[in-house]
Design an enzyme around this catalytic site. Structure first.
Site, mmCIF file in Angstrom:
data_model
loop_
_atom_site.group_PDB
_atom_site.id
_atom_site.type_symbol
_atom_site.label_atom_id
_atom_site.label_comp_id
_atom_site.label_asym_id
_atom_site.label_seq_id
_atom_site.Cartn_x
_atom_site.Cartn_y
_atom_site.Cartn_z
ATOM 1 N N ASP A 1 33.827 -2.676 17.304
ATOM 2 C CA ASP A 1 32.670 -3.565 17.482
ATOM 3 C C ASP A 1 32.839 -4.236 18.843
ATOM 4 O O ASP A 1 33.678 -5.125 19.005
ATOM 5 C CB ASP A 1 32.617 -4.610 16.361
ATOM 6 C CG ASP A 1 31.420 -5.543 16.524
ATOM 7 O OD1 ASP A 1 30.723 -5.459 17.560
ATOM 8 O OD2 ASP A 1 31.192 -6.372 15.619
ATOM 9 N N ASP B 1 15.244 1.495 32.567
ATOM 10 C CA ASP B 1 14.126 1.183 33.472
ATOM 11 C C ASP B 1 13.638 -0.256 33.272
ATOM 12 O O ASP B 1 12.994 -0.814 34.153
ATOM 13 C CB ASP B 1 12.961 2.160 33.229
ATOM 14 C CG ASP B 1 12.497 2.194 31.780
ATOM 15 O OD1 ASP B 1 13.344 2.029 30.875
ATOM 16 O OD2 ASP B 1 11.299 2.384 31.544
ATOM 17 N N TYR C 1 15.763 -7.627 26.390
ATOM 18 C CA TYR C 1 16.545 -6.377 26.420
ATOM 19 C C TYR C 1 16.907 -6.026 27.860
ATOM 20 O O TYR C 1 18.070 -5.758 28.169
ATOM 21 C CB TYR C 1 15.731 -5.257 25.767
ATOM 22 C CG TYR C 1 16.337 -3.886 25.916
ATOM 23 C CD1 TYR C 1 17.473 -3.516 25.191
ATOM 24 C CD2 TYR C 1 15.777 -2.939 26.784
ATOM 25 C CE1 TYR C 1 18.030 -2.248 25.336
ATOM 26 C CE2 TYR C 1 16.328 -1.674 26.925
ATOM 27 C CZ TYR C 1 17.460 -1.336 26.199
ATOM 28 O OH TYR C 1 18.007 -0.082 26.350
HETATM 29 N N1 LIG Z 1 16.381 4.664 23.763
HETATM 30 C C1 LIG Z 1 15.851 4.534 24.978
HETATM 31 O O1 LIG Z 1 14.654 4.780 25.202
HETATM 32 C C2 LIG Z 1 16.725 4.079 26.126
HETATM 33 C C3 LIG Z 1 16.119 3.900 27.382
HETATM 34 C C4 LIG Z 1 16.912 3.495 28.452
HETATM 35 C C5 LIG Z 1 18.269 3.276 28.281
HETATM 36 N N2 LIG Z 1 18.829 3.437 27.049
HETATM 37 C C6 LIG Z 1 20.270 3.169 26.901
HETATM 38 O O2 LIG Z 1 20.919 4.385 26.555
HETATM 39 C C7 LIG Z 1 22.008 4.136 25.655
HETATM 40 C C8 LIG Z 1 21.841 5.008 24.409
HETATM 41 O O3 LIG Z 1 20.583 4.721 23.811
HETATM 42 P P1 LIG Z 1 20.201 5.296 22.378
HETATM 43 O O4 LIG Z 1 18.724 5.233 22.273
HETATM 44 O O5 LIG Z 1 20.922 6.564 22.132
HETATM 45 O O6 LIG Z 1 20.794 4.134 21.463
HETATM 46 P P2 LIG Z 1 21.018 4.088 19.899
HETATM 47 O O7 LIG Z 1 20.538 5.327 19.236
HETATM 48 O O8 LIG Z 1 20.497 2.766 19.418
HETATM 49 O O9 LIG Z 1 22.617 4.102 19.820
HETATM 50 C C9 LIG Z 1 23.392 2.996 20.149
HETATM 51 C C10 LIG Z 1 24.607 3.001 19.257
HETATM 52 O O10 LIG Z 1 25.366 1.823 19.529
HETATM 53 C C11 LIG Z 1 25.803 1.286 18.278
HETATM 54 N N3 LIG Z 1 26.120 -0.127 18.379
HETATM 55 C C12 LIG Z 1 25.267 -1.186 18.266
HETATM 56 N N4 LIG Z 1 25.944 -2.343 18.348
HETATM 57 C C13 LIG Z 1 27.255 -2.023 18.501
HETATM 58 C C14 LIG Z 1 28.436 -2.776 18.620
HETATM 59 N N5 LIG Z 1 28.430 -4.114 18.572
HETATM 60 N N6 LIG Z 1 29.616 -2.122 18.778
HETATM 61 C C15 LIG Z 1 29.652 -0.769 18.801
HETATM 62 N N7 LIG Z 1 28.567 0.010 18.676
HETATM 63 C C16 LIG Z 1 27.373 -0.620 18.531
HETATM 64 C C17 LIG Z 1 24.637 1.557 17.389
HETATM 65 O O11 LIG Z 1 24.993 1.419 16.023
HETATM 66 P P3 LIG Z 1 23.852 0.942 14.973
HETATM 67 O O12 LIG Z 1 22.791 2.001 15.019
HETATM 68 O O13 LIG Z 1 24.594 0.864 13.691
HETATM 69 O O14 LIG Z 1 23.347 -0.377 15.482
HETATM 70 C C18 LIG Z 1 24.242 2.969 17.772
HETATM 71 O O15 LIG Z 1 24.981 3.942 17.055
HETATM 72 C C19 LIG Z 1 21.977 2.622 25.388
HETATM 73 O O16 LIG Z 1 22.923 2.003 26.199
HETATM 74 C C20 LIG Z 1 20.579 2.202 25.779
HETATM 75 O O17 LIG Z 1 20.527 0.856 26.215
HETATM 76 C C21 LIG Z 1 18.088 3.839 25.962
#
Ligand SMILES: NC(=O)c1ccc[n+]([C@@H]2O[C@H](COP(=O)([O-])OP(=O)(O)OC[C@H]3O[C@@H](n4cnc5c(N)ncnc54)[C@H](OP(=O)(O)O)[C@@H]3O)[C@@H](O)[C@H]2O)c1
Length: 285
Positions: free
Chosen positions: A34, A100, A123
């Protein structure tokens, strides 16, 4: 990798496993570490002594962040700082995923990596602070900003539109935000190449070509043979989400092209592949 069970994390684990022996890639998520807990995070990473830490873990619910600023900053900013501190102690290399939404969208021409950030929502502010911690603590880190992700694992805009189309005859979708929907499978391959090339600094990475969410939604329905569902364009104001989003979220990805020779395909081609593989169903697993 931290955040290995997230939408991007699962695709990236697959790509990294394909290129490296299994025991050289370790995937952790919230069950294993965590990142809000400084001591736990630093100790676990120090014991592992990795050479590279890919940090994808985040609180990614943009409206949720707006309603719970404390959690947004605890995970996205302070959590990232804890990872960066551990990285500096191990003298490892850090790879951080950003967004972005660090920009306000007022520029009206594609954002380059050196443009000044100015986030509009919690965010974006929390992820920007994460970037700043990475730059302070994890020297020579690789920061990849991306956007509008959808993929095989995890709920996303595509799965949401298809689910709504099965339930309703009319959908309302915002038509005043422009960006580039990006397929996590394409992004994962680029991240892997950037790691292999030992790239450092900030890179903007997204599928090419632009659209609004409305056009993206229409295309999803058309390619899925559901274009009988009516789609009404609405404004962000009409939708009334808690977090304000930039109206113009477009990346200039020329630095990626210049330094690696890579350019991502147009978003509509990537979307076709995603839908053809029947991945919408798996995305709702
Ligand atoms: N999705 C988008 O459109 C987007 C756009 C731009 C950038 N990003 C960035 O790209 C990365 C991946 O995005 P994604 O969409 O694949 O994200 P995601 O599916 O939400 O995956 C994030 C993971 O981090 C875990 N997590 C949350 N809090 C945590 C903690 N305290 N300690 C350890 N793990 C934790 C989550 O677990 P839980 O699911 O159990 O919370 C989840 O498995 C992120 O850094 C995000 O900010 C995403």
């Amino acid at each position: 990798m931290i955040g290995a069970k997230g939408m991007l994390g699962r695709d990236l684990m697959t790509v990294l496993h394909a290129g490296l022996p299994n025991d050289e890639v370790v995937g952790w998520d919230i069950e294993e570490i965590d990142i809000q807990k400084e001591e736990e995070t630093v100790t676990k990473i120090e014991i592992l002594r990795p050479s590279i830490v890919v940090h994808l873990a985040a609180y990614t619910d943009v409206d949720g962040c707006e309603l719970d600023e404390g959690r947004a900053f605890a995970v996205n900013a302070e959590g990232t700082k804890h990872v960066a501190l551990a990285v500096s102690r191990c003298q490892a290399k850090m790879v951080y995923l950003s967004t972005d939404y660090v920009f306000d969208g007022n520029k009206r021409e594609p954002y380059v990596e050196s443009d000044s950030p100015h986030p509009l929502n919690v965010y974006g502010r929390s992820k920007l602070q994460g970037e700043q911690y990475v730059q302070t603590w994890a020297k020579e880190a690789l920061i990849i900003r991306t956007q509008w992700l959808y993929g095989r694992y995890g709920k996303n805009f595509v799965t949401s539109i298809l689910r709504q189309a099965r339930e309703k005859r009319v959908l309302s979708i915002v038509n005043d935000q422009i960006g580039s929907p990006t397929y996590t499978a394409d992004l994962a391959k680029v991240i892997s190449v950037l790691i292999q090339l030992d790239a450092r600094g900030i890179f903007h990475v997204a599928n090419s070509d632009l659209c609004t969410w409305y056009v993206f939604g229409q295309t999803i329905l058309k390619l899925s043979g559901m274009d009988k569902v009516k789609v009404i364009p609405i404004s962000s104001k009409e939708l009334g989400r808690p977090a304000v989003r930039p109206s113009y979220s477009v990346f200039n990805c020329q630095k990626l092209k210049r330094e690696t020779g890579l350019a991502l395909r147009p978003w509509s081609e990537a979307l076709k592949d995603y839908l053809q593989m029947g991945q919408e169903r798996q995305g709702e697993e």
